[in-house]
Design a protein around this motif. Structure first.
Motif, mmCIF file in Angstrom:
data_model
loop_
_atom_site.group_PDB
_atom_site.id
_atom_site.type_symbol
_atom_site.label_atom_id
_atom_site.label_comp_id
_atom_site.label_asym_id
_atom_site.label_seq_id
_atom_site.Cartn_x
_atom_site.Cartn_y
_atom_site.Cartn_z
ATOM 1 N N GLY A 1 44.149 38.954 32.420
ATOM 2 C CA GLY A 1 44.233 40.310 32.893
ATOM 3 C C GLY A 1 42.937 40.663 33.553
ATOM 4 N N ILE A 2 43.009 40.989 34.832
ATOM 5 C CA ILE A 2 41.743 41.185 35.514
ATOM 6 C C ILE A 2 41.616 42.633 35.988
ATOM 7 C CG2 ILE A 2 40.256 40.176 37.232
ATOM 8 C CD1 ILE A 2 41.095 37.565 36.591
ATOM 9 N N ARG A 3 40.706 42.978 36.796
ATOM 10 C CA ARG A 3 40.113 44.285 36.986
ATOM 11 C C ARG A 3 40.973 45.505 36.731
ATOM 12 N NH1 ARG A 3 37.880 44.297 41.519
ATOM 13 N NH2 ARG A 3 39.181 45.576 42.725
ATOM 14 N N TYR A 4 40.983 46.498 36.798
ATOM 15 C CA TYR A 4 41.672 47.715 36.663
ATOM 16 C C TYR A 4 40.667 48.809 36.445
ATOM 17 C CZ TYR A 4 45.947 45.149 36.348
ATOM 18 O OH TYR A 4 46.984 44.325 36.629
ATOM 19 N N ASP A 5 39.469 48.711 37.005
ATOM 20 C CA ASP A 5 38.529 49.827 36.906
ATOM 21 C C ASP A 5 38.599 50.613 38.203
ATOM 22 O OD1 ASP A 5 35.412 48.201 37.811
ATOM 23 O OD2 ASP A 5 37.405 48.009 38.603
ATOM 24 N N VAL A 6 39.809 51.054 38.528
ATOM 25 C CA VAL A 6 40.021 51.739 39.798
ATOM 26 C C VAL A 6 39.090 52.929 39.933
ATOM 27 C CG1 VAL A 6 41.761 52.903 41.184
ATOM 28 C CG2 VAL A 6 42.438 51.143 39.613
ATOM 29 N N GLU A 7 38.780 53.535 38.780
ATOM 30 C CA GLU A 7 37.998 54.772 38.802
ATOM 31 C C GLU A 7 36.664 54.590 39.521
ATOM 32 O OE1 GLU A 7 39.685 53.495 36.324
ATOM 33 O OE2 GLU A 7 41.176 55.054 36.052
ATOM 34 N N SER A 8 36.143 53.346 39.520
ATOM 35 C CA SER A 8 34.824 53.140 40.116
ATOM 36 C C SER A 8 34.894 53.056 41.635
ATOM 37 C CB SER A 8 34.192 51.863 39.565
ATOM 38 O OG SER A 8 34.931 50.751 40.011
ATOM 39 N N ARG A 9 36.092 53.018 42.188
ATOM 40 C CA ARG A 9 36.220 52.880 43.637
ATOM 41 C C ARG A 9 36.868 54.115 44.206
ATOM 42 N NH1 ARG A 9 37.473 46.777 45.113
ATOM 43 N NH2 ARG A 9 35.949 45.905 43.725
ATOM 44 N N GLY A 10 36.245 54.769 45.135
ATOM 45 C CA GLY A 10 36.818 55.975 45.723
ATOM 46 C C GLY A 10 37.966 55.646 46.652
ATOM 47 N N LEU B 1 30.538 33.763 48.818
ATOM 48 C CA LEU B 1 29.990 34.929 49.524
ATOM 49 C C LEU B 1 30.117 36.196 48.685
ATOM 50 C CD1 LEU B 1 31.438 34.143 53.071
ATOM 51 C CD2 LEU B 1 29.084 33.835 52.284
ATOM 52 N N GLY B 2 31.049 36.190 47.734
ATOM 53 C CA GLY B 2 31.250 37.352 46.871
ATOM 54 C C GLY B 2 32.430 37.092 45.952
ATOM 55 N N ILE B 3 32.594 37.953 44.949
ATOM 56 C CA ILE B 3 33.761 37.850 44.067
ATOM 57 C C ILE B 3 34.347 39.239 43.889
ATOM 58 C CG2 ILE B 3 34.621 37.298 41.751
ATOM 59 C CD1 ILE B 3 32.329 35.337 41.419
ATOM 60 N N ASP B 4 35.595 39.405 44.293
ATOM 61 C CA ASP B 4 36.310 40.621 43.927
ATOM 62 C C ASP B 4 37.317 40.294 42.835
ATOM 63 O OD1 ASP B 4 36.925 43.538 44.688
ATOM 64 O OD2 ASP B 4 38.891 42.587 44.577
ATOM 65 N N GLN B 5 38.047 39.174 43.014
ATOM 66 C CA GLN B 5 39.039 38.732 42.035
ATOM 67 C C GLN B 5 38.938 37.226 41.849
ATOM 68 O OE1 GLN B 5 41.489 40.549 40.235
ATOM 69 N NE2 GLN B 5 40.083 42.136 40.875
ATOM 70 N N ILE B 6 39.220 36.773 40.621
ATOM 71 C CA ILE B 6 39.320 35.334 40.356
ATOM 72 C C ILE B 6 40.580 35.097 39.540
ATOM 73 C CG2 ILE B 6 37.863 35.535 38.275
ATOM 74 C CD1 ILE B 6 36.935 32.612 38.871
ATOM 75 N N PHE C 1 40.776 30.246 42.034
ATOM 76 C CA PHE C 1 40.875 30.858 43.355
ATOM 77 C C PHE C 1 40.143 32.188 43.310
ATOM 78 C CE2 PHE C 1 42.695 32.200 47.326
ATOM 79 C CZ PHE C 1 42.994 31.007 47.970
ATOM 80 N N ILE C 2 39.289 32.422 44.305
ATOM 81 C CA ILE C 2 38.491 33.650 44.361
ATOM 82 C C ILE C 2 38.734 34.366 45.683
ATOM 83 C CG2 ILE C 2 36.086 34.464 44.700
ATOM 84 C CD1 ILE C 2 35.240 32.505 42.515
ATOM 85 N N MET C 3 38.836 35.694 45.624
ATOM 86 C CA MET C 3 38.852 36.533 46.819
ATOM 87 C C MET C 3 37.639 37.449 46.771
ATOM 88 S SD MET C 3 41.587 39.507 47.982
ATOM 89 C CE MET C 3 43.038 38.481 48.128
ATOM 90 N N ASP C 4 36.930 37.583 47.905
ATOM 91 C CA ASP C 4 35.819 38.538 47.923
ATOM 92 C C ASP C 4 36.289 39.853 48.552
ATOM 93 O OD1 ASP C 4 35.749 38.320 50.687
ATOM 94 O OD2 ASP C 4 33.736 37.443 50.791
ATOM 95 N N GLU C 5 35.355 40.750 48.873
ATOM 96 C CA GLU C 5 35.753 42.067 49.391
ATOM 97 C C GLU C 5 35.887 42.089 50.912
ATOM 98 O OE1 GLU C 5 33.268 45.113 47.751
ATOM 99 O OE2 GLU C 5 34.339 45.040 45.844
ATOM 100 N N LYS D 1 42.872 48.574 43.640
ATOM 101 C CA LYS D 1 43.326 47.975 42.377
ATOM 102 C C LYS D 1 43.843 46.577 42.696
ATOM 103 C CE LYS D 1 46.027 48.968 38.228
ATOM 104 N NZ LYS D 1 46.703 50.021 37.457
ATOM 105 N N ASN D 2 42.915 45.677 42.890
ATOM 106 C CA ASN D 2 43.255 44.329 43.348
ATOM 107 C C ASN D 2 43.551 43.420 42.153
ATOM 108 O OD1 ASN D 2 43.663 42.238 45.124
ATOM 109 N ND2 ASN D 2 41.515 41.991 45.691
ATOM 110 N N ARG D 3 44.271 42.329 42.416
ATOM 111 C CA ARG D 3 44.605 41.350 41.376
ATOM 112 C C ARG D 3 45.122 40.104 42.086
ATOM 113 N NH1 ARG D 3 45.690 41.222 35.969
ATOM 114 N NH2 ARG D 3 47.650 40.449 35.115
ATOM 115 N N LEU D 4 44.801 38.940 41.564
ATOM 116 C CA LEU D 4 45.273 37.667 42.133
ATOM 117 C C LEU D 4 46.068 36.938 41.072
ATOM 118 C CD1 LEU D 4 42.294 35.782 43.864
ATOM 119 C CD2 LEU D 4 44.385 36.559 44.959
ATOM 120 N N ARG D 5 47.238 36.407 41.447
ATOM 121 C CA ARG D 5 48.016 35.587 40.521
ATOM 122 C C ARG D 5 48.682 34.454 41.287
ATOM 123 N NH1 ARG D 5 45.422 36.882 37.306
ATOM 124 N NH2 ARG D 5 45.719 37.890 35.300
ATOM 125 N N GLN D 6 48.814 33.312 40.640
ATOM 126 C CA GLN D 6 49.520 32.208 41.280
ATOM 127 C C GLN D 6 51.020 32.486 41.283
ATOM 128 O OE1 GLN D 6 48.560 28.311 39.727
ATOM 129 N NE2 GLN D 6 49.552 27.283 41.440
#
Length: 400
Positions: free
Chosen positions: A1-10, A117-122, A131-135, A183-188
């Protein structure tokens, strides 16, 4: 279960970025929609049932992880019986053992073989890869030692010019979409694909204003399937369910939640009590789900971007919404977390077995279910910046 801190992003920042890419608009004629991938939610069989064995306050053991090695900006996941933390600021992955002791860090920011270069989701994927996606739409495929196997940018695979797209926008035109970074998320998905959330917020068709808002909630697609080999977006899937067509303009609670395991794909949306279950083999869809307890869902509707983004953080705090879905393959259970709203000192955790709700617990605020490392289930909690500690909860379900 990955990110869900939407509150931190306007929300405004996200929309601004999306709107900049599309210049002033063209055309006034109503677009003709032809949506092959549209799901007809009216015909989906609802298999919900309830057999509650446990309610009340979930009994938790609290681990305090030392945050000094990290920026404390990121999110937790579970991999090979370890607790991972993907650090968004340092572009590194920290690992802790099941007692919460720091073990090691992998990756850093840059262009070298062990750098990204960055990590938004892994997300871990098959054959011990990550697998990693950056911003910035960059994607990185890594081996089990976090060495880069491949790197590319998302190829939206759009065959149309911007002018063509805007003249007659179709919900399946990949060129109209952007990664839903709020509210990003990566899944196979199966062997060859990755799934991530998308949104289309052009001035011409969006979720908050204009004559096409109804089309947005009935026709727009919300997730993309990307080829692991090529980085191409091959297909867009999942239009909004019926609640969004009934209560339009729920723009601050329009985000998706989903998880996959082998041939199972579960997805839902923040305002919807139902969870939709797709079998990737034959794409049959069923639904299940019982509403969470004591949720304030008297949402406000917004008709301008300005009003929606101005009230985004306030609404996310005030109102309740469904927060995450996680499949637990060890016990064949599904966990759904939900926020009740600021009136309550608690948030909630539901446990489903097959399609049946078997437990609905009260949890601390900001409780995010992660997964299982024998003999405990794990979840993350709030960050304690003052003491540089990250809170992890563990618990058992012996009452089930």
């Amino acid at each position: 279960g990955i990110r869900y801190d939407v509150e931190s992003r306007g929300l405004g920042d996200v929309y601004k970025r999306q709107l900049i890419t599309i210049p002033f608009l063209i055309a006034c004629s109503k677009p003709e929609y032809k949506n092959e991938h549209k799901i007809n939610y009216k015909t989906i069989k609802n298999l919900s049932c309830q057999n509650l064995k446990a309610t009340g306050i979930l009994q938790l053991d609290t681990l305090k992880l030392d945050g000094k090695e990290s920026s404390m900006e990121g999110e937790f996941f579970i991999y090979n019986d370890k607790i991972g933390f993907s650090d968004r600021t340092l572009s590194s992955i920290l690992f802790y053992d099941n007692q919460g002791h720091y073990i090691t860090s992998k990756l850093s920011q840059g262009r070298g073989p062990n750098e990204v270069l960055g990590i938004d989701q892994i997300t871990p994927i098959t054959n011990n890869r990550f697998f990693i996606m950056d911003e910035q739409w960059n994607l990185f495929l890594l081996d089990s030692c976090f060495r880069k196997i491949n790197q590319y940018r998302i190829n939206w695979n759009s065959q149309k010019s911007l002018k063509q797209l805007l003249k007659n926008p179709q919900p399946e035109d990949t060129g109209l979409y952007e990664v839903e970074y709020t509210k990003n998320r990566l899944r196979q998905w199966g062997e060859n694909y990755l799934l991530f959330p998308v949104s289309s917020d052009t001035k011409y068709i969006n979720g908050y204003e204009g004559k096409n808002t109804g089309l947005y909630y009935s026709e727009n697609l919300t997730m993309a399937l990307l080829s692991i080999d090529s980085g191409k977006v091959e297909k867009l899937i999942c239009n909004y369910p019926l609640i969004y067509q009934k209560q339009k303009n729920l723009v601050n609670f329009k985000f998706s939640l989903f998880d996959t395991y082998e041939k199972r794909f579960l997805y839902s949306y923040e305002a919807d009590s139902l969870i939709y279950c797709m079998n990737l083999g034959d794409t049959t869809i069923t639904s299940f789900g019982i509403a969470g307890k004591d949720m304030n869902q008297n949402y406000k509707q917004y008709f301008t971007l300005n009003d929606a983004s101005h009230n985004f953080s306030k609404d996310r705090n005030k109102f309740g919404y469904y927060h995450s879905i996680v499949i637990d393959p060890h016990h064949d259970l599904v966990f759904r977390t939900y926020r009740k709203g600021e009136h309550s000192p608690y948030d909630g955790l539901q446990v489903y077995q097959q399609n049946c709700l078997i437990a609905d617990y009260q949890t601390p605020k900001n409780f995010t279910f992660l997964g299982y490392i024998s003999p405990w289930f794990y979840a993350s909690g709030p960050l304690d910046y003052d003491n540089e500690q990250m809170i992890i909860y563990r618990f058992n379900l012996n009452d089930l």
